[in-house]
Scaffold this motif. Structure first.
Motif, PDB file in Angstrom:
ATOM      1  N   PRO A  69      -4.379   6.844  -1.632  1.00  0.00           N
ATOM      2  CA  PRO A  69      -4.784   6.294  -0.331  1.00  0.00           C
ATOM      3  C   PRO A  69      -4.027   6.908   0.842  1.00  0.00           C
ATOM      4  O   PRO A  69      -2.815   7.098   0.775  1.00  0.00           O
ATOM      5  CB  PRO A  69      -4.451   4.805  -0.463  1.00  0.00           C
TER       6      PRO A  69
ATOM      7  N   THR B  39      -4.840   1.850   3.684  1.00  0.00           N
ATOM      8  CA  THR B  39      -5.239   0.763   2.789  1.00  0.00           C
ATOM      9  C   THR B  39      -5.885  -0.373   3.585  1.00  0.00           C
ATOM     10  O   THR B  39      -5.825  -0.414   4.802  1.00  0.00           O
ATOM     11  CB  THR B  39      -4.020   0.214   2.029  1.00  0.00           C
TER      12      THR B  39
ATOM     13  N   ASP C 236      -9.606   1.296  -0.209  1.00  0.00           N
ATOM     14  CA  ASP C 236      -8.676   2.241   0.387  1.00  0.00           C
ATOM     15  C   ASP C 236      -9.433   3.528   0.686  1.00  0.00           C
ATOM     16  O   ASP C 236     -10.428   3.842   0.034  1.00  0.00           O
ATOM     17  CB  ASP C 236      -7.517   2.553  -0.573  1.00  0.00           C
TER      18      ASP C 236
ATOM     19  N   HIS D 259      -9.110   7.453   0.544  1.00  0.00           N
ATOM     20  CA  HIS D 259      -8.309   8.416  -0.207  1.00  0.00           C
ATOM     21  C   HIS D 259      -8.450   9.840   0.320  1.00  0.00           C
ATOM     22  O   HIS D 259      -9.485  10.223   0.868  1.00  0.00           O
ATOM     23  CB  HIS D 259      -8.740   8.421  -1.675  1.00  0.00           C
TER      24      HIS D 259
END
Length: 285
Positions: free
Chosen positions: A107, A110, A221, A223
């Motif tokens: 992540p 978040t 999240d 990424h």
């Protein structure tokens, strides 16, 4: 003749200086980053570009594409990476398809969320109530680009909640927020595909409709996903992308700047980098 010779020398000096400047610009090589033209992805990608160019000396090319193309280009190695992988729900199908050919760096922010969003003056609170109020919403759920994961999840929600009399409309992030703005201006009921972080939550009073069946998942999240082999041939770029993490508030700050009239999004990214030296230094360790 002396004046003409001096003029020629000056001209040659200028030519050499420009040539050397061009040669040294981005002398570490090129970095290619793909992104979807969502406000959050645009802000993040521009900040990454600003660090790579202004602090590390790379020449960065940013490529706006659809979500599927973003994942495919990273998997094929056509781009070095992207900073817009919504997991574990929104981009689950893309991750399942391409995970063997990419590297997930984890992540970069978040607490993200997707779902269906309405103004707070709309008196329903659950997706399950949409069908009974289809007429109030003019039979439309305002969506974004058809390749986006949230669009597939919305189709799933229409089936799961048996929402009748409503059609999911394709569009873009810009057309979605324009429709939202117009509806709010006239106090009309409107439901849109929405996600956070997004600047619209700072501008208007909005709420996510409850999703008792969990179709849109819980918190997500965002990424960073890179191509295989990046750590070997561009270790400095890999290290920065691996370290690049910020908060929703920081991201939404840049997103808000980007909504100002006449905003230059790359200039805003450079402004953020300049105003947050300690954070940027932590990314470059």
């Amino acid at each position: 003749m002396r004046g003409r010779t001096l003029w020629v020398i000056c001209l040659m000096t200028l030519f050499v200086s420009v040539s050397l400047g061009t040669a040294f610009a981005g002398s570490k090589g090129k970095v290619r980053l793909a992104y979807v033209e969502w406000d959050c992805a645009t802000a993040t990608t521009n900040v990454a570009r600003a660090v790579l160019e202004e602090r590390l000396g790379y020449d960065v090319e940013t490529l706006p594409v659809a979500a599927a193309a973003m994942w495919a280009a990273t998997a094929s190695g056509d781009v070095d990476g992207m900073l817009a992988g919504w997991l574990p729900v929104t981009h689950a199908s893309y991750f399942k398809r391409f995970k063997k050919d990419v590297e997930d760096l984890g992540p970069l922010v978040t607490g993200a969320k997707i779902g269906l969003v309405v103004p707070t003056y709309v008196t329903i609170n659950s997706i399950a109530e949409l069908g009974a109020h289809a007429d109030a919403f003019s039979g439309r759920i305002i969506g974004i680009d058809p390749g986006a994961g949230i669009m597939a999840k919305t189709e799933d929600a229409i089936d799961a909640y048996d929402i009748r009399g409503m059609e999911l409309m394709e569009g873009s992030g810009a057309t979605m927020t324009a429709a939202l703005a117009d509806a709010i201006k006239h106090k009309k009921w409107v439901v849109v595909t929405g996600w956070a972080p997004h600047w619209k939550f700072g501008r208007w009073d909005l709420k996510f409709l409850e999703d008792p069946q969990g179709i849109f998942g819980a918190s997500e999240d965002i990424h960073t996903i890179v191509r295989k082999g990046l750590h070997k041939d561009k270790p400095e770029v890999y290290r920065f992308l691996d370290n690049f993490k910020w908060t929703r508030k920081q991201m939404e700050t840049v997103m808000a700047w980007d909504q100002e009239p006449g905003a230059d999004r790359y200039a805003n990214a450079k402004r953020f980098v300049k105003e947050n030296p300690d954070l940027v230094d932590s990314w470059l360790q």
